[in-house]
Design an enzyme around this catalytic site. Structure first.
Site, PDB file in Angstrom:
ATOM      1  N   HIS A 150     -11.790   8.358  -9.049  1.00 41.29           N
ATOM      2  CA  HIS A 150     -10.784   7.623  -9.924  1.00 41.29           C
ATOM      3  C   HIS A 150     -10.457   7.551 -10.391  1.00 41.29           C
ATOM      4  O   HIS A 150     -11.193   6.903 -11.551  1.00 41.29           O
ATOM      5  CB  HIS A 150     -10.327   6.148  -8.622  1.00 41.29           C
ATOM      6  CG  HIS A 150      -9.222   6.059  -8.165  1.00 41.29           C
ATOM      7  ND1 HIS A 150      -7.628   5.636  -9.137  1.00 41.29           N
ATOM      8  CD2 HIS A 150      -8.342   6.582  -7.023  1.00 41.29           C
ATOM      9  CE1 HIS A 150      -6.491   6.006  -8.933  1.00 41.29           C
ATOM     10  NE2 HIS A 150      -7.383   5.958  -7.153  1.00 41.29           N
TER      11      HIS A 150
ATOM     12  N   HIS B 260      -5.799  14.684   0.134  1.00 40.36           N
ATOM     13  CA  HIS B 260      -5.562  13.038   0.642  1.00 40.36           C
ATOM     14  C   HIS B 260      -4.765  13.193   1.500  1.00 40.36           C
ATOM     15  O   HIS B 260      -3.750  13.354   0.840  1.00 40.36           O
ATOM     16  CB  HIS B 260      -5.881  11.940  -0.434  1.00 40.36           C
ATOM     17  CG  HIS B 260      -5.419  10.460   0.225  1.00 40.36           C
ATOM     18  ND1 HIS B 260      -5.410   9.536  -0.592  1.00 40.36           N
ATOM     19  CD2 HIS B 260      -5.547  10.046   2.235  1.00 40.36           C
ATOM     20  CE1 HIS B 260      -5.593   8.438   0.388  1.00 40.36           C
ATOM     21  NE2 HIS B 260      -5.524   8.966   1.700  1.00 40.36           N
TER      22      HIS B 260
ATOM     23  N   ASN C 268      -9.494  17.571  -6.874  1.00 41.21           N
ATOM     24  CA  ASN C 268      -8.559  16.720  -5.651  1.00 41.21           C
ATOM     25  C   ASN C 268      -7.182  17.089  -5.865  1.00 41.21           C
ATOM     26  O   ASN C 268      -7.153  17.351  -7.299  1.00 41.21           O
ATOM     27  CB  ASN C 268      -8.782  15.321  -6.073  1.00 41.21           C
ATOM     28  CG  ASN C 268      -7.347  15.022  -5.060  1.00 41.21           C
ATOM     29  OD1 ASN C 268      -6.406  15.283  -4.658  1.00 41.21           O
ATOM     30  ND2 ASN C 268      -7.970  13.485  -4.313  1.00 41.21           N
TER      31      ASN C 268
ATOM     32  N   ARG D 201      -2.208  11.310   3.799  1.00 42.39           N
ATOM     33  CA  ARG D 201      -1.630  10.020   3.241  1.00 42.39           C
ATOM     34  C   ARG D 201      -0.807   9.990   4.485  1.00 42.39           C
ATOM     35  O   ARG D 201      -0.296  10.868   4.912  1.00 42.39           O
ATOM     36  CB  ARG D 201      -1.302   9.761   2.477  1.00 42.39           C
ATOM     37  CG  ARG D 201      -1.664   9.500   1.565  1.00 42.39           C
ATOM     38  CD  ARG D 201      -0.894   8.969  -0.048  1.00 42.39           C
ATOM     39  NE  ARG D 201      -1.758   8.045  -0.876  1.00 42.39           N
ATOM     40  CZ  ARG D 201      -1.687   6.838  -0.951  1.00 42.39           C
ATOM     41  NH1 ARG D 201      -1.118   5.986   0.045  1.00 42.39           N
ATOM     42  NH2 ARG D 201      -2.267   5.681  -2.093  1.00 42.39           N
TER      43      ARG D 201
ATOM     44  N   GLU E  17      -9.631  12.931   2.657  1.00 47.83           N
ATOM     45  CA  GLU E  17      -9.426  11.492   1.895  1.00 47.83           C
ATOM     46  C   GLU E  17      -8.686  11.008   3.484  1.00 47.83           C
ATOM     47  O   GLU E  17      -7.384  11.544   3.342  1.00 47.83           O
ATOM     48  CB  GLU E  17      -9.253  11.531   0.942  1.00 47.83           C
ATOM     49  CG  GLU E  17     -10.461  11.258  -0.448  1.00 47.83           C
ATOM     50  CD  GLU E  17      -9.504  11.310  -1.596  1.00 47.83           C
ATOM     51  OE1 GLU E  17     -10.468  11.428  -3.055  1.00 47.83           O
ATOM     52  OE2 GLU E  17      -8.342  11.139  -1.292  1.00 47.83           O
TER      53      GLU E  17
ATOM     54  N   THR F 175      -4.557   5.111  -4.535  1.00 45.21           N
ATOM     55  CA  THR F 175      -5.482   3.792  -3.761  1.00 45.21           C
ATOM     56  C   THR F 175      -6.101   2.994  -4.856  1.00 45.21           C
ATOM     57  O   THR F 175      -6.417   2.765  -5.263  1.00 45.21           O
ATOM     58  CB  THR F 175      -6.772   4.936  -3.220  1.00 45.21           C
ATOM     59  OG1 THR F 175      -6.191   6.095  -2.530  1.00 45.21           O
ATOM     60  CG2 THR F 175      -7.544   4.081  -2.184  1.00 45.21           C
TER      61      THR F 175
ATOM     62  N   GLU G 209     -19.032   6.718  -2.140  1.00 46.93           N
ATOM     63  CA  GLU G 209     -17.925   6.907  -2.905  1.00 46.93           C
ATOM     64  C   GLU G 209     -17.499   5.707  -4.060  1.00 46.93           C
ATOM     65  O   GLU G 209     -17.152   5.230  -3.520  1.00 46.93           O
ATOM     66  CB  GLU G 209     -16.692   8.316  -2.925  1.00 46.93           C
ATOM     67  CG  GLU G 209     -15.844   8.194  -4.381  1.00 46.93           C
ATOM     68  CD  GLU G 209     -15.384   9.926  -3.935  1.00 46.93           C
ATOM     69  OE1 GLU G 209     -15.465  10.270  -3.301  1.00 46.93           O
ATOM     70  OE2 GLU G 209     -14.346   9.383  -5.190  1.00 46.93           O
TER      71      GLU G 209
ATOM     72  N   ARG H 176       3.256  11.955   1.337  1.00 47.63           N
ATOM     73  CA  ARG H 176       3.987  12.205   0.571  1.00 47.63           C
ATOM     74  C   ARG H 176       3.468  14.000  -0.470  1.00 47.63           C
ATOM     75  O   ARG H 176       3.621  14.311  -1.198  1.00 47.63           O
ATOM     76  CB  ARG H 176       3.656  10.774  -0.246  1.00 47.63           C
ATOM     77  CG  ARG H 176       2.151  10.759  -1.079  1.00 47.63           C
ATOM     78  CD  ARG H 176       2.138   9.536  -1.828  1.00 47.63           C
ATOM     79  NE  ARG H 176       2.660   7.955  -1.628  1.00 47.63           N
ATOM     80  CZ  ARG H 176       2.189   7.165  -1.717  1.00 47.63           C
ATOM     81  NH1 ARG H 176       1.374   7.354  -2.929  1.00 47.63           N
ATOM     82  NH2 ARG H 176       2.185   6.141  -1.157  1.00 47.63           N
TER      83      ARG H 176
ATOM     84  N   HIS I 198      -2.115  16.246  -6.148  1.00 48.22           N
ATOM     85  CA  HIS I 198      -0.734  16.219  -7.144  1.00 48.22           C
ATOM     86  C   HIS I 198       0.034  17.620  -6.955  1.00 48.22           C
ATOM     87  O   HIS I 198       0.707  17.360  -7.960  1.00 48.22           O
ATOM     88  CB  HIS I 198      -1.048  15.534  -8.316  1.00 48.22           C
ATOM     89  CG  HIS I 198      -1.385  14.134  -8.389  1.00 48.22           C
ATOM     90  ND1 HIS I 198      -0.552  13.123  -7.424  1.00 48.22           N
ATOM     91  CD2 HIS I 198      -2.219  12.582  -7.812  1.00 48.22           C
ATOM     92  CE1 HIS I 198      -1.337  11.550  -7.171  1.00 48.22           C
ATOM     93  NE2 HIS I 198      -2.511  12.079  -6.917  1.00 48.22           N
TER      94      HIS I 198
HETATM   95  N1  PXP Z   1     -11.718   9.342  -4.684  1.00 55.17           N
HETATM   96  C1  PXP Z   1     -10.796   8.879  -4.363  1.00 55.17           C
HETATM   97  C2  PXP Z   1     -11.359   7.984  -2.741  1.00 55.17           C
HETATM   98  C3  PXP Z   1      -9.176   9.048  -4.369  1.00 55.17           C
HETATM   99  O1  PXP Z   1      -9.010   8.378  -3.372  1.00 55.17           O
HETATM  100  C4  PXP Z   1      -9.313  10.038  -5.120  1.00 55.17           C
HETATM  101  C5  PXP Z   1      -6.980   9.469  -5.705  1.00 55.17           C
HETATM  102  O2  PXP Z   1      -6.873  10.137  -4.324  1.00 55.17           O
HETATM  103  C6  PXP Z   1     -10.009  10.755  -6.177  1.00 55.17           C
HETATM  104  C7  PXP Z   1     -10.882  10.454  -6.270  1.00 55.17           C
HETATM  105  C8  PXP Z   1      -9.251  11.259  -7.246  1.00 55.17           C
HETATM  106  O3  PXP Z   1      -8.379  10.158  -8.146  1.00 55.17           O
HETATM  107  P1  PXP Z   1      -7.819  10.837  -9.446  1.00 55.17           P
HETATM  108  O4  PXP Z   1      -6.474  11.919  -9.182  1.00 55.17           O
HETATM  109  O5  PXP Z   1      -7.021   9.548 -10.084  1.00 55.17           O
HETATM  110  O6  PXP Z   1      -9.080  12.156 -10.314  1.00 55.17           O
END
Ligand code: PXP
Length: 249
Positions: free
Chosen positions: A195, A44, A8, A46, A71, A102, A152, A50, A11
């Site tokens: 997550h 994601h 992901n 949003r 996402e 989330t 998930e 952001r 960030h």
């Molecule tokens: N899975 C989902 C559905 C999420 O919303 C997120 C965060 O965007 C992640 C995985 C990844 O989480 P993290 O960034 O904390 O590893």
């Protein structure tokens, strides 16, 4: 089989957006992730944009050859974007404007009628739909009745308990995740998880035989500050592979 790793890249965009401008570029991060052996890219989009932007989604679709997992909240705006972008997968997540990330899973059971149209239209458009849910039987049953092929499982509470050093709580949530994965897979769902996972918390999740994919972002981007994204992803992949080998031997 070793679980796939979806990286992901949200960030990277968070840091870019802190100053405006073009860098660091999440698409460049996705290219590095691909070279480091990521199996997919997760982003994601949003409502408040952001981190990831609409343009990022277009560029990821064009420039990255790994499967894209978008996402998205179950809103008409996001549905239109997903129907146009046609990502490999779409993970429907709950979204609150005021949350930092989330929080909690989608209430697939409570929002069944609202979600049905989203699952159906995305599937008909060729996108593999997953629902981001808590590890509960009621949510798994709702995912099944909605016709989502994938769920998930939200590992956030487990990861928080690990980070807080609360091993009893972590073990209890891990048990729920293991049971949910077994129940869901037996019923025909493909099981993903993610997550909040870190080097310290990933292995017990990767060891769950039914888990086919892990989606990890914030920790990898954080580690990349110190050792580079390539190395952070390689180390995470090694831990995932080691965990699965240990579990099966
Ligand atoms: N899975 C989902 C559905 C999420 O919303 C997120 C965060 O965007 C992640 C995985 C990844 O989480 P993290 O960034 O904390 O590893």
């Amino acid at each position: 089989m070793i679980p796939r790793l979806g990286v992901n890249i949200d960030h990277v965009a968070t840091i870019r957006n802190a100053r405006g401008g073009d860098y660091p570029d999440p698409v460049k991060a996705a290219l590095i992730a691909a070279k480091a052996g990521a199996d997919g890219i997760t982003a994601h989009l949003r409502e408040d944009r952001r981190h990831i932007t609409d343009r990022d989604i277009v560029r990821l679709g064009k420039d990255i050859h790994l499967p894209l997992n978008l996402e998205m909240a179950a809103t008409d705006e996001m549905l239109d974007i997903a129907l146009n972008a046609r990502p490999h997968a779409a993970c429907i997540v709950p979204e609150k404007r005021e949350e930092r990330t989330t929080e909690g899973g989608l209430d697939a059971a409570g929002q069944h009628n609202h979600l049905a149209r989203f699952v159906r239209q995305l599937r008909e458009n060729g996108t593999r739909v997953s629902l981001f849910i808590e590890p509960s039987q009621a949510q798994l049953e709702a995912a099944l009745s909605l016709g989502a092929p994938v769920v998930e499982l939200h590992t956030g509470a487990y990861a928080d308990a690990c980070n807080a050093g609360d091993s009893q709580k972590a073990a209890s949530i891990l048990d729920d995740l293991i049971k949910a994965a077994a129940f869901g897979a037996k019923a025909g769902l493909e099981i993903h998880a993610g997550h909040g996972l870190t080097y310290d918390s990933v292995m017990p999740i990767a060891a769950i035989a039914e888990v086919k994919e892990l989606n990890i972002g914030h920790f990898l981007i954080s580690e990349a500050i110190f050792c580079g994204l390539h190395e952070a992803i390689c180390h995470m992949r090694d831990l995932i592979a080691r965990s699965r080998h240990e579990a099966s031997s």
